[in-house]
Design an enzyme around this catalytic site. Sequence first.
Site, PDB file in Angstrom:
ATOM      1  N   LYS A  36      48.205  42.909  28.681  1.00 12.27           N
ATOM      2  CA  LYS A  36      47.471  42.146  29.856  1.00 12.27           C
ATOM      3  C   LYS A  36      48.350  40.894  29.489  1.00 12.27           C
ATOM      4  O   LYS A  36      48.203  40.374  31.005  1.00 12.27           O
ATOM      5  CB  LYS A  36      46.100  41.909  28.999  1.00 12.27           C
ATOM      6  CG  LYS A  36      44.832  41.175  30.201  1.00 12.27           C
ATOM      7  CD  LYS A  36      43.845  41.189  29.624  1.00 12.27           C
ATOM      8  CE  LYS A  36      42.591  41.918  29.693  1.00 12.27           C
ATOM      9  NZ  LYS A  36      41.026  41.998  29.167  1.00 12.27           N
ATOM     10  N   GLU A  64      28.783  40.194  38.709  1.00 13.51           N
ATOM     11  CA  GLU A  64      30.471  40.873  39.181  1.00 13.51           C
ATOM     12  C   GLU A  64      30.457  41.173  40.903  1.00 13.51           C
ATOM     13  O   GLU A  64      29.822  41.296  41.630  1.00 13.51           O
ATOM     14  CB  GLU A  64      30.922  42.500  38.804  1.00 13.51           C
ATOM     15  CG  GLU A  64      31.075  42.320  36.424  1.00 13.51           C
ATOM     16  CD  GLU A  64      31.306  43.642  36.060  1.00 13.51           C
ATOM     17  OE1 GLU A  64      31.163  44.321  36.739  1.00 13.51           O
ATOM     18  OE2 GLU A  64      30.685  42.937  34.936  1.00 13.51           O
ATOM     19  N   LYS A  80      23.202  45.459  28.287  1.00 14.71           N
ATOM     20  CA  LYS A  80      23.131  44.407  26.650  1.00 14.71           C
ATOM     21  C   LYS A  80      22.480  43.300  26.340  1.00 14.71           C
ATOM     22  O   LYS A  80      22.020  43.270  25.120  1.00 14.71           O
ATOM     23  CB  LYS A  80      24.895  44.050  27.101  1.00 14.71           C
ATOM     24  CG  LYS A  80      25.200  43.477  25.750  1.00 14.71           C
ATOM     25  CD  LYS A  80      26.739  43.447  25.908  1.00 14.71           C
ATOM     26  CE  LYS A  80      27.495  42.269  27.232  1.00 14.71           C
ATOM     27  NZ  LYS A  80      26.630  40.974  26.477  1.00 14.71           N
ATOM     28  N   LYS A 107      20.499  31.810  29.355  1.00 14.62           N
ATOM     29  CA  LYS A 107      21.233  33.112  29.342  1.00 14.62           C
ATOM     30  C   LYS A 107      20.652  34.196  29.118  1.00 14.62           C
ATOM     31  O   LYS A 107      20.001  35.573  29.866  1.00 14.62           O
ATOM     32  CB  LYS A 107      22.312  32.695  29.339  1.00 14.62           C
ATOM     33  CG  LYS A 107      23.412  33.934  28.695  1.00 14.62           C
ATOM     34  CD  LYS A 107      23.330  34.358  30.521  1.00 14.62           C
ATOM     35  CE  LYS A 107      23.868  35.244  30.127  1.00 14.62           C
ATOM     36  NZ  LYS A 107      25.098  35.529  32.164  1.00 14.62           N
ATOM     37  N   LEU A 155      27.784  34.665  36.578  1.00  6.88           N
ATOM     38  CA  LEU A 155      28.451  34.862  37.288  1.00  6.88           C
ATOM     39  C   LEU A 155      27.990  36.709  37.638  1.00  6.88           C
ATOM     40  O   LEU A 155      27.943  37.759  36.927  1.00  6.88           O
ATOM     41  CB  LEU A 155      29.789  35.470  37.162  1.00  6.88           C
ATOM     42  CG  LEU A 155      30.557  33.569  36.303  1.00  6.88           C
ATOM     43  CD1 LEU A 155      32.150  33.870  36.161  1.00  6.88           C
ATOM     44  CD2 LEU A 155      30.441  32.544  37.525  1.00  6.88           C
ATOM     45  N   ALA A 157      14.478  48.671  45.021  1.00  7.65           N
ATOM     46  CA  ALA A 157      14.029  50.106  44.182  1.00  7.65           C
ATOM     47  C   ALA A 157      15.004  51.070  43.624  1.00  7.65           C
ATOM     48  O   ALA A 157      15.923  51.145  44.480  1.00  7.65           O
ATOM     49  CB  ALA A 157      13.192  50.355  44.331  1.00  7.65           C
ATOM     50  N   GLY A 158      15.434  51.513  43.092  1.00  7.69           N
ATOM     51  CA  GLY A 158      17.060  52.595  43.328  1.00  7.69           C
ATOM     52  C   GLY A 158      16.980  53.342  41.876  1.00  7.69           C
ATOM     53  O   GLY A 158      15.521  53.930  41.874  1.00  7.69           O
ATOM     54  N   THR A 216      28.226  35.283  26.776  1.00  3.23           N
ATOM     55  CA  THR A 216      26.616  35.815  26.436  1.00  3.23           C
ATOM     56  C   THR A 216      26.841  36.117  25.101  1.00  3.23           C
ATOM     57  O   THR A 216      26.820  36.908  24.676  1.00  3.23           O
ATOM     58  CB  THR A 216      26.005  36.690  26.772  1.00  3.23           C
ATOM     59  OG1 THR A 216      26.526  36.642  28.661  1.00  3.23           O
ATOM     60  CG2 THR A 216      24.593  36.891  27.560  1.00  3.23           C
ATOM     61  N   CYS A 253      25.762  43.682  31.107  1.00  2.56           N
ATOM     62  CA  CYS A 253      25.409  42.800  31.109  1.00  2.56           C
ATOM     63  C   CYS A 253      23.888  43.129  30.634  1.00  2.56           C
ATOM     64  O   CYS A 253      22.966  42.713  30.111  1.00  2.56           O
ATOM     65  CB  CYS A 253      25.301  41.787  32.251  1.00  2.56           C
ATOM     66  SG  CYS A 253      26.871  40.566  32.514  1.00  2.56           S
TER      67      CYS A 253
HETATM   68  C1  UGA Z   1      23.983  40.272  36.039  1.00  2.00           C
HETATM   69  C2  UGA Z   1      23.432  39.058  36.797  1.00  2.00           C
HETATM   70  O1  UGA Z   1      23.074  39.244  37.576  1.00  2.00           O
HETATM   71  C3  UGA Z   1      23.893  37.285  36.883  1.00  2.00           C
HETATM   72  O2  UGA Z   1      24.144  36.477  36.987  1.00  2.00           O
HETATM   73  C4  UGA Z   1      25.039  37.328  35.555  1.00  2.00           C
HETATM   74  O3  UGA Z   1      25.828  36.613  34.766  1.00  2.00           O
HETATM   75  C5  UGA Z   1      25.540  38.590  34.613  1.00  2.00           C
HETATM   76  O4  UGA Z   1      24.854  39.682  34.803  1.00  2.00           O
HETATM   77  C6  UGA Z   1      26.059  38.396  33.319  1.00  2.00           C
HETATM   78  O5  UGA Z   1      25.661  37.950  32.420  1.00  2.00           O
HETATM   79  O6  UGA Z   1      27.586  38.093  32.833  1.00  2.00           O
HETATM   80  P1  UGA Z   1      25.847  41.767  36.944  1.00  2.00           P
HETATM   81  O7  UGA Z   1      25.818  42.481  36.352  1.00  2.00           O
HETATM   82  O8  UGA Z   1      27.362  41.855  37.572  1.00  2.00           O
HETATM   83  O9  UGA Z   1      25.226  40.316  37.201  1.00  2.00           O
HETATM   84  O10 UGA Z   1      25.197  42.903  38.171  1.00  2.00           O
HETATM   85  P2  UGA Z   1      23.751  42.282  39.033  1.00  2.00           P
HETATM   86  O11 UGA Z   1      24.418  42.239  40.770  1.00  2.00           O
HETATM   87  O12 UGA Z   1      22.849  41.634  38.769  1.00  2.00           O
HETATM   88  O13 UGA Z   1      23.239  43.729  39.115  1.00  2.00           O
HETATM   89  C7  UGA Z   1      23.055  44.365  37.660  1.00  2.00           C
HETATM   90  C8  UGA Z   1      22.129  45.732  38.327  1.00  2.00           C
HETATM   91  O14 UGA Z   1      21.196  46.166  38.529  1.00  2.00           O
HETATM   92  C9  UGA Z   1      23.304  46.431  39.072  1.00  2.00           C
HETATM   93  O15 UGA Z   1      22.828  48.632  38.336  1.00  2.00           O
HETATM   94  C10 UGA Z   1      22.569  45.965  40.471  1.00  2.00           C
HETATM   95  O16 UGA Z   1      22.501  48.091  41.302  1.00  2.00           O
HETATM   96  C11 UGA Z   1      20.810  46.783  39.977  1.00  2.00           C
HETATM   97  N1  UGA Z   1      20.299  45.951  41.037  1.00  2.00           N
HETATM   98  C12 UGA Z   1      19.932  44.907  41.102  1.00  2.00           C
HETATM   99  C13 UGA Z   1      18.596  46.459  41.313  1.00  2.00           C
HETATM  100  O17 UGA Z   1      18.889  47.804  41.328  1.00  2.00           O
HETATM  101  N2  UGA Z   1      18.220  46.003  42.105  1.00  2.00           N
HETATM  102  C14 UGA Z   1      17.907  45.233  42.437  1.00  2.00           C
HETATM  103  O18 UGA Z   1      17.187  44.741  43.282  1.00  2.00           O
HETATM  104  C15 UGA Z   1      19.227  44.386  41.934  1.00  2.00           C
END
Ligand code: UGA
Length: 485
Positions: A35, A154, A282, A223, A152, A271-272, A120, A279
């Site tokens: 890497k 993704e 876990k 966190k 953060l 909703a979904g 984390t 993240c």
């Molecule tokens: C999440 C947190 O949002 C970040 O603040 C945090 O830093 C990160 O985890 C981490 O701990 O490193 P991430 O996993 O990149 O970030 O993704 P999100 O955008 O939060 O979405 C997480 C999941 O929730 C996805 O599967 C998304 O589709 C779902 N989601 C999100 C919903 O089903 N509904 C929503 O309204 C929002």
Amino acid sequence: MRIAVVGSGYVGLVSAACLAEIGHDVISVDTDTAKIAALERGEVPIHEGLLPQLLERHRGNRLAFSSSISSSVREAEAIFITVGTPQAESGEPDLSYVESVASEIASAISEPKLIVEKSTVPVCTCESIRKVLSLHGAPAGRFFVASNPEFLREGTAVTDFLYPNRIVLGVDDDFSAAMLYSIYQPLAQGTYYQKEDAIPSPRTGKDPARLIVTNAKSAELIKHASNAFLAMKISFINMVANVSEAVGADIDQVCAGLGSDPRIGAQFLHAGIGYGGSCFPKDVSAFHSVAMQCGVDFSLLAEVMRVNSQQRRQFVKKVRTALWTLRGKKIGVLGLAFKGGTDDIRESPAIAIIQELVKEGASVCAYDPAAMPKAKEVLLPGIIQYAENEYQAASRRDALLILTEWEQFAALDLQRLHSAMKLPIIIDGRNLYEPSRMAAAGFLYYSVGRPLQITESMPYLWHGIHLSPQPVTLPVAARGAGVLA
Ligand code: UGA
């Protein structure tokens, strides 16, 4: 400041590139020599917007790569730990990488160093790191351990780092506080935002980042509590959507009313098919375990996890409702990543749903703009087919499922899609379209928490389908022979 960032995964690489961007001299360290060699050659191992530009901008200048923890630690004043904390089978996080990095750092400490835990981790990890450092010979008074959790997401990780809504400094001593403050000064004082070549803000305002100074344990808790709360919000709205669907209400309308209360907020109310990624699953599980170990019965979190798994099963049930039996059915799938804007398929609801469909005998053809290479390692070609674009995935299919919220999936040419499909059935797990628009385009469109709309133009689809949710328009003229009967 000279900084070593140990661990070059999503968090480590983004942090290293952004710390270089705000003016520090950074070494990104990983024991994976392949890497590191790839990074040195200019390759970018992850799909993350703006990261390639930042790596290009700083590589060989303020950003170097190394596979040696000890030499990087010797050169650095501050060391960020950003290694993985995967979930062990027990549901607790496996902290063995953190421990092993801490023990290696210990042997390289001769002058005062700040060690920052950014992975984390459960509350009290900073304390454990201090113990490990001492046990492995780090001289007392020469190391200081602080927590600086990352928030953060993704897909937007670079702008989340550079334009954060808060920076949490979890410090137990003045040395850590002063060092961390000067590391983040360009963001806290806003000097970075005045630079002509600064990465543009995703928002209109460029207010300096808000610093929140806490002790280390509180920072660690912030966190876990943040991610658990967001996951809880998603499970909550998914349950409201299920009620909404059962009674013929509309979850979008419910959310418009619910989210306008500033105490609730409109974000994270989509909703979904449930949350996924590396993240939330876990971290909710880890936080639940930590609470149990502290003697706190945080069963609310167990329910959040249960609802999240149930939401995937609920979606497969909806596919059965639309198609009746699944054996032999040809299903197109849009989306494999756990969310839009990333190639990450870890804990992706899309993958779990596809595996279930295949198990029930359906043949699946999937398309994702970024995640197909990674998906092919899990869903081998042969188990499912992979398409080159959305329309090929839909071609001659009995139904098309939308499983990831990619922006481009919300902008499809509906006429082209309609003529490509064998049956115009779309089952949308991400609510990307207005039901009335889809009905007008001739689709039998199922979504989450919103009423199914039947129009006179689709009478052939009415008979024989076990309709749930209740349709808003009952097609009087539609009781002919049904293709699905
Ligand atoms: C999440 C947190 O949002 C970040 O603040 C945090 O830093 C990160 O985890 C981490 O701990 O490193 P991430 O996993 O990149 O970030 O993704 P999100 O955008 O939060 O979405 C997480 C999941 O929730 C996805 O599967 C998304 O589709 C779902 N989601 C999100 C919903 O089903 N509904 C929503 O309204 C929002």
